[in-house]
Write a protein that holds these residues in place. Structure first.
Motif, PDB file in Angstrom:
ATOM      1  N   SER A   1       0.832  -1.194   0.000  1.00  0.00           N
ATOM      2  CA  SER A   1       0.000   0.000   0.000  1.00  0.00           C
ATOM      3  C   SER A   1       0.872   1.250   0.000  1.00  0.00           C
ATOM      4  O   SER A   1       0.653   2.175   0.760  1.00  0.00           O
ATOM      5  N   VAL A   2       1.883   1.273  -0.818  1.00  0.00           N
ATOM      6  CA  VAL A   2       2.780   2.410  -0.878  1.00  0.00           C
ATOM      7  C   VAL A   2       2.357   3.298  -2.037  1.00  0.00           C
ATOM      8  O   VAL A   2       2.181   2.820  -3.151  1.00  0.00           O
ATOM      9  N   PHE A   3       2.194   4.567  -1.778  1.00  0.00           N
ATOM     10  CA  PHE A   3       1.675   5.466  -2.792  1.00  0.00           C
ATOM     11  C   PHE A   3       2.628   6.615  -3.028  1.00  0.00           C
ATOM     12  O   PHE A   3       3.107   7.242  -2.087  1.00  0.00           O
ATOM     13  N   ALA A   4       2.887   6.860  -4.308  1.00  0.00           N
ATOM     14  CA  ALA A   4       3.869   7.877  -4.656  1.00  0.00           C
ATOM     15  C   ALA A   4       3.429   9.259  -4.189  1.00  0.00           C
ATOM     16  O   ALA A   4       4.237  10.085  -3.789  1.00  0.00           O
ATOM     17  N   GLN A   5       2.083   9.489  -4.200  1.00  0.00           N
ATOM     18  CA  GLN A   5       1.609  10.818  -3.835  1.00  0.00           C
ATOM     19  C   GLN A   5       2.000  11.186  -2.406  1.00  0.00           C
ATOM     20  O   GLN A   5       2.419  12.297  -2.124  1.00  0.00           O
ATOM     21  N   LYS A   6       1.841  10.235  -1.495  1.00  0.00           N
ATOM     22  CA  LYS A   6       2.125  10.530  -0.088  1.00  0.00           C
ATOM     23  C   LYS A   6       3.217   9.627   0.463  1.00  0.00           C
ATOM     24  O   LYS A   6       3.698   9.836   1.555  1.00  0.00           O
ATOM     25  N   ASN A   7       3.587   8.608  -0.284  1.00  0.00           N
ATOM     26  CA  ASN A   7       4.681   7.704   0.104  1.00  0.00           C
ATOM     27  C   ASN A   7       4.464   7.119   1.497  1.00  0.00           C
ATOM     28  O   ASN A   7       5.364   7.078   2.323  1.00  0.00           O
ATOM     29  N   ILE A   8       3.231   6.692   1.752  1.00  0.00           N
ATOM     30  CA  ILE A   8       2.897   6.140   3.057  1.00  0.00           C
ATOM     31  C   ILE A   8       2.585   4.658   2.911  1.00  0.00           C
ATOM     32  O   ILE A   8       1.688   4.273   2.160  1.00  0.00           O
ATOM     33  N   ASP A   9       3.314   3.840   3.621  1.00  0.00           N
ATOM     34  CA  ASP A   9       3.036   2.420   3.668  1.00  0.00           C
ATOM     35  C   ASP A   9       2.174   2.162   4.897  1.00  0.00           C
ATOM     36  O   ASP A   9       2.668   2.107   6.026  1.00  0.00           O
ATOM     37  N   ILE A  10       0.873   2.001   4.709  1.00  0.00           N
ATOM     38  CA  ILE A  10      -0.023   1.892   5.863  1.00  0.00           C
ATOM     39  C   ILE A  10       0.143   0.572   6.598  1.00  0.00           C
ATOM     40  O   ILE A  10      -0.320   0.435   7.734  1.00  0.00           O
ATOM     41  N   ASN A  11       0.800  -0.404   5.964  1.00  0.00           N
ATOM     42  CA  ASN A  11       1.048  -1.658   6.667  1.00  0.00           C
ATOM     43  C   ASN A  11       2.153  -1.524   7.706  1.00  0.00           C
ATOM     44  O   ASN A  11       2.318  -2.391   8.553  1.00  0.00           O
TER      45      ASN A  11
ATOM     46  N   ARG B   1      -6.702  -0.840   4.365  1.00  0.00           N
ATOM     47  CA  ARG B   1      -6.952   0.579   4.128  1.00  0.00           C
ATOM     48  C   ARG B   1      -6.950   1.313   5.467  1.00  0.00           C
ATOM     49  O   ARG B   1      -7.129   0.690   6.523  1.00  0.00           O
ATOM     50  N   LEU B   2      -6.752   2.612   5.412  1.00  0.00           N
ATOM     51  CA  LEU B   2      -6.851   3.476   6.587  1.00  0.00           C
ATOM     52  C   LEU B   2      -8.207   4.150   6.532  1.00  0.00           C
ATOM     53  O   LEU B   2      -8.556   4.772   5.510  1.00  0.00           O
ATOM     54  N   VAL B   3      -9.010   4.024   7.610  1.00  0.00           N
ATOM     55  CA  VAL B   3     -10.380   4.526   7.575  1.00  0.00           C
ATOM     56  C   VAL B   3     -10.678   5.405   8.770  1.00  0.00           C
ATOM     57  O   VAL B   3     -10.091   5.262   9.847  1.00  0.00           O
ATOM     58  N   SER B   4     -11.640   6.311   8.558  1.00  0.00           N
ATOM     59  CA  SER B   4     -12.236   7.064   9.652  1.00  0.00           C
ATOM     60  C   SER B   4     -13.382   6.236  10.204  1.00  0.00           C
ATOM     61  O   SER B   4     -14.227   5.746   9.450  1.00  0.00           O
ATOM     62  N   LEU B   5     -13.435   6.053  11.516  1.00  0.00           N
ATOM     63  CA  LEU B   5     -14.439   5.178  12.090  1.00  0.00           C
ATOM     64  C   LEU B   5     -15.828   5.809  12.157  1.00  0.00           C
ATOM     65  O   LEU B   5     -16.827   5.112  12.298  1.00  0.00           O
ATOM     66  N   SER B   6     -15.919   7.124  12.039  1.00  0.00           N
ATOM     67  CA  SER B   6     -17.220   7.777  12.139  1.00  0.00           C
ATOM     68  C   SER B   6     -18.147   7.353  11.001  1.00  0.00           C
ATOM     69  O   SER B   6     -19.351   7.232  11.181  1.00  0.00           O
ATOM     70  N   ASN B   7     -17.587   7.109   9.816  1.00  0.00           N
ATOM     71  CA  ASN B   7     -18.397   6.686   8.681  1.00  0.00           C
ATOM     72  C   ASN B   7     -17.720   5.606   7.840  1.00  0.00           C
ATOM     73  O   ASN B   7     -18.170   5.295   6.742  1.00  0.00           O
ATOM     74  N   HIS B   8     -16.640   5.059   8.352  1.00  0.00           N
ATOM     75  CA  HIS B   8     -15.819   4.066   7.641  1.00  0.00           C
ATOM     76  C   HIS B   8     -15.315   4.629   6.311  1.00  0.00           C
ATOM     77  O   HIS B   8     -15.096   3.877   5.345  1.00  0.00           O
ATOM     78  N   LYS B   9     -15.121   5.920   6.254  1.00  0.00           N
ATOM     79  CA  LYS B   9     -14.595   6.546   5.042  1.00  0.00           C
ATOM     80  C   LYS B   9     -13.112   6.238   4.896  1.00  0.00           C
ATOM     81  O   LYS B   9     -12.341   6.357   5.839  1.00  0.00           O
ATOM     82  N   LYS B  10     -12.738   5.837   3.685  1.00  0.00           N
ATOM     83  CA  LYS B  10     -11.344   5.479   3.432  1.00  0.00           C
ATOM     84  C   LYS B  10     -10.485   6.737   3.307  1.00  0.00           C
ATOM     85  O   LYS B  10     -10.831   7.670   2.580  1.00  0.00           O
ATOM     86  N   ILE B  11      -9.371   6.748   3.992  1.00  0.00           N
ATOM     87  CA  ILE B  11      -8.403   7.837   3.914  1.00  0.00           C
ATOM     88  C   ILE B  11      -7.288   7.464   2.935  1.00  0.00           C
ATOM     89  O   ILE B  11      -6.888   8.255   2.094  1.00  0.00           O
ATOM     90  N   LEU B  12      -6.789   6.262   3.077  1.00  0.00           N
ATOM     91  CA  LEU B  12      -5.752   5.719   2.203  1.00  0.00           C
ATOM     92  C   LEU B  12      -6.050   4.243   1.967  1.00  0.00           C
ATOM     93  O   LEU B  12      -6.658   3.602   2.832  1.00  0.00           O
ATOM     94  N   PRO B  13      -5.645   3.704   0.812  1.00  0.00           N
ATOM     95  CA  PRO B  13      -5.028   4.326  -0.351  1.00  0.00           C
ATOM     96  C   PRO B  13      -6.034   5.140  -1.168  1.00  0.00           C
ATOM     97  O   PRO B  13      -7.247   5.037  -0.940  1.00  0.00           O
ATOM     98  N   GLU B  14      -5.532   5.895  -2.108  1.00  0.00           N
ATOM     99  CA  GLU B  14      -6.395   6.791  -2.859  1.00  0.00           C
ATOM    100  C   GLU B  14      -7.215   6.064  -3.918  1.00  0.00           C
ATOM    101  O   GLU B  14      -8.338   6.465  -4.222  1.00  0.00           O
ATOM    102  N   GLU B  15      -6.671   4.995  -4.501  1.00  0.00           N
ATOM    103  CA  GLU B  15      -7.418   4.295  -5.541  1.00  0.00           C
ATOM    104  C   GLU B  15      -8.501   3.414  -4.933  1.00  0.00           C
ATOM    105  O   GLU B  15      -8.538   3.178  -3.722  1.00  0.00           O
ATOM    106  N   ALA B  16      -9.351   2.884  -5.802  1.00  0.00           N
ATOM    107  CA  ALA B  16     -10.470   2.048  -5.368  1.00  0.00           C
ATOM    108  C   ALA B  16      -9.969   0.774  -4.708  1.00  0.00           C
ATOM    109  O   ALA B  16      -8.872   0.277  -5.009  1.00  0.00           O
ATOM    110  N   ASP B  17     -10.778   0.235  -3.799  1.00  0.00           N
ATOM    111  CA  ASP B  17     -10.418  -1.014  -3.141  1.00  0.00           C
ATOM    112  C   ASP B  17     -10.279  -2.127  -4.170  1.00  0.00           C
ATOM    113  O   ASP B  17     -11.074  -2.241  -5.108  1.00  0.00           O
ATOM    114  N   SER B  18      -9.264  -2.937  -3.980  1.00  0.00           N
ATOM    115  CA  SER B  18      -8.995  -4.051  -4.889  1.00  0.00           C
ATOM    116  C   SER B  18      -9.200  -5.363  -4.137  1.00  0.00           C
ATOM    117  O   SER B  18      -8.546  -5.616  -3.135  1.00  0.00           O
TER     118      SER B  18
END
Length: 719
Positions: free
Chosen positions: A14-24, A436-453
């Motif tokens: 889950s490494v993304f060039a835009q933010k370079n964050i590996d959420i794992n 994925r990284l999510v907000s628990l208030s609505n389970h909104k995905k924060i990262l990654p930016e692309e659609a869930d695979s």
């Protein structure tokens, strides 16, 4: 008697060039929803609300300039996140690498230094800051030390630590069975430390013999209280860091006949202690004055079986089971006394108790958000093989499922420390792990930016779920693995994977089956894993605790009766039926082979408890009662009792360096099989531990031994 877990590193990229964050590789910071990531030995901190404004707080160059050597294994932060301790050069203590070296860094200046330089290398444990940031405390060789960060002065806070007297951490059995490792806590004002003192002087050694590492053999002693033996004597002290005086808490009950399971500060002069009695069927919560030592009982709960103070199957250590709410006026407490694991709110004086989760399904507490008053817990209302996140509001009692419908299967969450966000991982038998990284208030995905695979697992067999009902009316969940070229008109050899005890389940909605048996399925085997009564699935108290005083009895019968139903299936070859289990599963394997030879023709048992009397007191007495209270069941449950009935093909495997299920179990079983002239195969691994992985070539040899035996004794392929 724990199940052996094959260490499967399930890493999703889950490494993304835009933010370079590996959420794992995300690590939460205290009291926030900020997190840090190690990016090529640079520590970068992110605030989820401002992901584009990350901050590098510690650089590789700063580490080098301080003389830091090793790899960054863990960070310990102060409360305002301006200072950090870097943990490195760790070494194993029982199960985990909990001792090593610590380096202190001031994140404002970037300057750092090593702590504990006059103490033995790689001996520091559980270092943490005082609230005023002036001192760090840690454990070394069973004593607690204080180090002043300005002067570097190191002061011993305890001096009586020995191999048998343990300050600030725990003996083998507390760690193994009560998930207790970190044995001290700073007071809120940073002026004193509460700590456990374990006196194992009366606990007998189990001696393991090392025959390979020197010219003459030598013994390796392990403090190990077996079933029926008294626990080590444990008490809690409060040491003042200025006077170095220690006050001892006067908690009722004999210190060598009760367990002080958890402890936490609730005020500058008040500590809350959770105590279990010897039989573990009564829990008492005390508020203790740290000056007088007086213990005030505020809550007590009793059970006809045992009490789970925390989720013992979660794999989490040192967590305090009372979560404070209402500005400290109450705390959340979990109990299954009404037939389901439910969450209650109890007033701090213990006078009021309110049921919070009212639905008729188990609710396993995971996190609390003080801002929204949201209680988060894991539940499985419809399918016990799955896991979903639910939320109940503390004030309104409104309940909702948080995990969206599209995430069918098993869902795990790693929560931010303020309970607002989480790292969410989803999978099922037909879907690979996805994170994925999510907000628990609505389970909104924060990262990654692309659609869930949702990718299909890369494996050369298929999985499906099923249910089977035994002649006793017990409905059991199961997972079945089939080769991809499965032909329902032919008959296949059948391989059962078993565990069956209260520490773990095996019929889980996950994309893998079993590390060993996975290799056999494509060759033409059917794999089956089922969860009997007594396993920690979310089916209510009656299911989980029906095994009380009957480990080795109820679980063995449930597995065998379910197997009889499966043998009726048209595609099963009843002459080719094998079974395998490890540890507690090894004991079940032996019991099945010995008691139901008409079903199980071949078996591989690894590191099995062959006599219930041989395992440790906390685990065995929790589920079986004390031996003198339940001796007939102890005998009936022990595989060695039934060894004379062996007729099938048995391979027994054990490591001589197993400090958990001792090699003694193997030799007693071997003697019994010899006595009755029973032929069997044996593989002994010198000095290997319970997991049998140490040493060059060990794991490959173990796998090859396993596979070769099965393919000879239970030949593969459809017929």
């Amino acid at each position: 008697m724990k199940k052996h877990f094959l260490l499967l590193l399930l890493i999703c990229s889950s490494v993304f060039a835009q933010k370079n964050i590996d959420i794992n590789r995300l690590n939460w910071l205290p009291n926030s929803h900020s997190f840090w990531v190690n990016e090529q030995d640079n520590i970068v901190v992110y605030d989820i609300d401002k992901l584009d404004q990350n901050k590098t707080v510690l650089t590789k160059e700063q580490l080098k300039n301080a003389g830091f050597e090793g790899k960054i294994e863990k960070l310990v932060w102060n409360e305002n996140k301006t200072k950090a301790l870097v943990y490195t050069n760790s070494q194993k203590v029982w199960r985990a690498n909990t001792k090593g070296d610590y380096w202190f860094f001031d994140l404002k200046t970037g300057k750092g230094k090593q702590l504990g330089i006059t103490l033995e290398k790689s001996s520091l444990m559980f270092a943490k800051f005082s609230s005023d940031n002036e001192n760090v405390a840690y454990v070394s060789q069973h004593n607690i030390y204080l180090e002043n960060l300005d002067s570097g002065k190191i002061t011993p806070l305890t001096k009586d630590g020995t191999d048998k007297v343990i300050n600030g951490t725990f003996d083998w059995v507390y760690e193994e069975e009560l998930a207790a490792r970190d044995g001290f806590r700073w007071s809120p004002d940073g002026k004193s430390i509460a700590f456990w003192r374990v006196d194992a002087s009366e606990t007998k050694f189990h001696l393991m013999i090392n025959n390979t590492d020197s010219l003459y053999p030598f013994t390796v002693p392990v403090e190990y209280p077996k079933a029926g033996e008294k626990p080590s004597s444990v008490k809690i002290g409060i040491v003042d860091i200025n006077s170095l005086k220690t006050n001892w808490l006067n908690i009722p009950g004999e210190p060598d006949n009760n367990y002080l399971v958890r402890m936490e500060w609730v005020a500058n002069q008040e500590v809350m202690v959770v105590q279990l009695n010897r039989n573990q069927n009564q829990v008492s919560i005390y508020n203790c004055n740290t000056q007088s030592g007086k213990a005030n009982l505020i809550y007590q709960e009793k059970s006809d079986t045992w009490i789970d103070v925390f989720d013992i199957s979660s794999g989490e250590y040192d967590g305090f089971p009372c979560h404070f709410v209402d500005n400290g006026k109450a705390f959340l407490w979990s109990s299954d006394a009404d037939g389901w694991m439910h969450i209650y709110k109890i007033s701090s004086d213990g006078k009021k108790k309110e049921l919070i989760t009212t639905e008729k399904f188990d609710a396993y507490f995971k996190a609390y958000n003080d801002q929204t008053k949201s209680i988060y817990y894991i539940a499985s209302p419809k399918d016990a093989t799955q896991r979903y996140l639910y939320e109940t509001n503390l004030n309104s009692k409104k309940t909702k499922r948080v995990t969206p419908e599209e995430f069918e299967g098993t869902n795990t969450y790693q929560f931010s420390t303020d309970g607002a966000y989480a790292k969410h991982t989803n999978s099922n038998i037909n879907r690979s792990f996805n994170t994925r990284l999510v907000s628990l208030s609505n389970h909104k995905k924060i990262l990654p930016e692309e659609a869930d695979s949702f990718s299909v697992p890369k494996r050369n067999f298929s999985l499906q779920k099923f249910k089977v009902t035994t002649v006793d009316g017990v409905e059991m969940d199961g997972i079945m693995a089939k080769p991809l070229d499965f032909d329902p008109t032919k008959k296949y050899p059948l391989f059962f994977y078993v565990y069956g005890e209260p520490m773990s389940s095996v019929a889980n909605d996950m994309p893998y089956f079993n590390g060993f048996i996975d290799l056999l399925i494509p060759k033409g085997y059917i794999g089956i894993a089922m969860d009997n009564r007594g396993t920690p699935v979310l089916k209510g108290t009656k299911w989980r605790k029906s095994i009380y005083k009957n480990i080795g009895i109820i679980n063995t019968r449930d597995q065998a009766m379910a197997a009889k139903e499966i043998l009726k299936w048209n595609f099963i070859d009843t002459d080719r039926v094998a079974v395998h289990g490890w540890s507690g599963g090894g004991a079940v394997t032996l019991n099945l082979m010995f008691q139901y030879p008409e079903i199980y023709k071949t078996g591989v048992a690894i590191a099995a408890v062959t006599d219930q009397h041989f395992y440790d007191n906390i685990y065995t007495e929790r589920y079986m009662g004390l031996p003198d209270e339940n001796e007939a069941a102890y005998i009936q449950a022990s595989p060695v009792t039934h060894a004379k009935n062996l007729t099938g093909n048995l391979l027994y495997i054990h490591g001589t360096g197993d400090d958990n299920v001792h090699y003694k179990n193997a030799e007693v079983l071997i003697n019994e099989l010899i006595k009755y002239d029973k032929m069997f195969d044996l593989m002994v691994y010198p000095n290997r531990s319970h997991s049998i992985y140490e040493g060059e070539g060990t794991r490959k040899h173990l796998i090859d031994t396993f596979l070769n035996f099965i393919e000879i004794k239970c030949p593969s392929g459809a017929r």
